[in-house]
Design a protein around this motif. Structure first.
Motif: not given
Length: 136
Positions: A68-75, A84-93
């Motif tokens: 999405g817009y800097m968000w990842w829809p959760e399958p 409708g769940d979604f997440a943002a992820y950082g490279i260090f966890g």
């Protein structure tokens, strides 16, 4: 925010990385998103932006992008993006898991030594287990 946050710069600002904040402040940001971009009942984001931001985008050729817009829809369990769940992820966890349907969020910080995906706990499986426990 309760504490000062920092934006990592390497000569130029980027939109994809670099926010350093406390867990509590990450959770506050997640609550802002969960509240549909409202603070004390006042809309800060345009109507529908959060819903659109957390949804898979349809590309020009009609295919679905799992982003999405800097968000990842959760399958869901079948690989669809229907709950409708979604997440943002950082490279260090770091991770913010937002569940508008269930009204909860999970804020998570990690301290990986390198930016790699070697989580000992599957974050999506953890979020699904939390939803199941809350619905029980």
């Amino acid at each position: 925010m309760q504490q000062d946050a920092y934006w990592w710069l390497d000569g130029v600002e980027t939109a994809i990385t670099g926010l350093n904040a406390t867990l509590r402040d990450f959770a506050r940001f997640g609550q802002f998103i969960l509240n549909d971009g409202k603070i004390d009942g006042l809309s800060v984001l345009p109507e529908g932006w959060v819903r659109e931001a957390g949804r898979s985008l349809t590309l020009v050729d009609g295919t679905q992008a799992a982003y999405g817009y800097m968000w990842w829809p959760e399958p869901d369990g079948a690989g669809h993006f229907s709950d409708g769940d979604f997440a943002a992820y950082g490279i260090f966890g770091q991770r913010l898991h937002i569940s508008p349907k269930h009204g909860f969020l999970i804020a998570e910080l990690c301290a990986r030594s390198k930016p790699k995906a070697d989580d000992s706990v599957d974050g999506l499986a953890f979020a699904r287990a939390a939803v199941e426990a809350l619905e029980a």
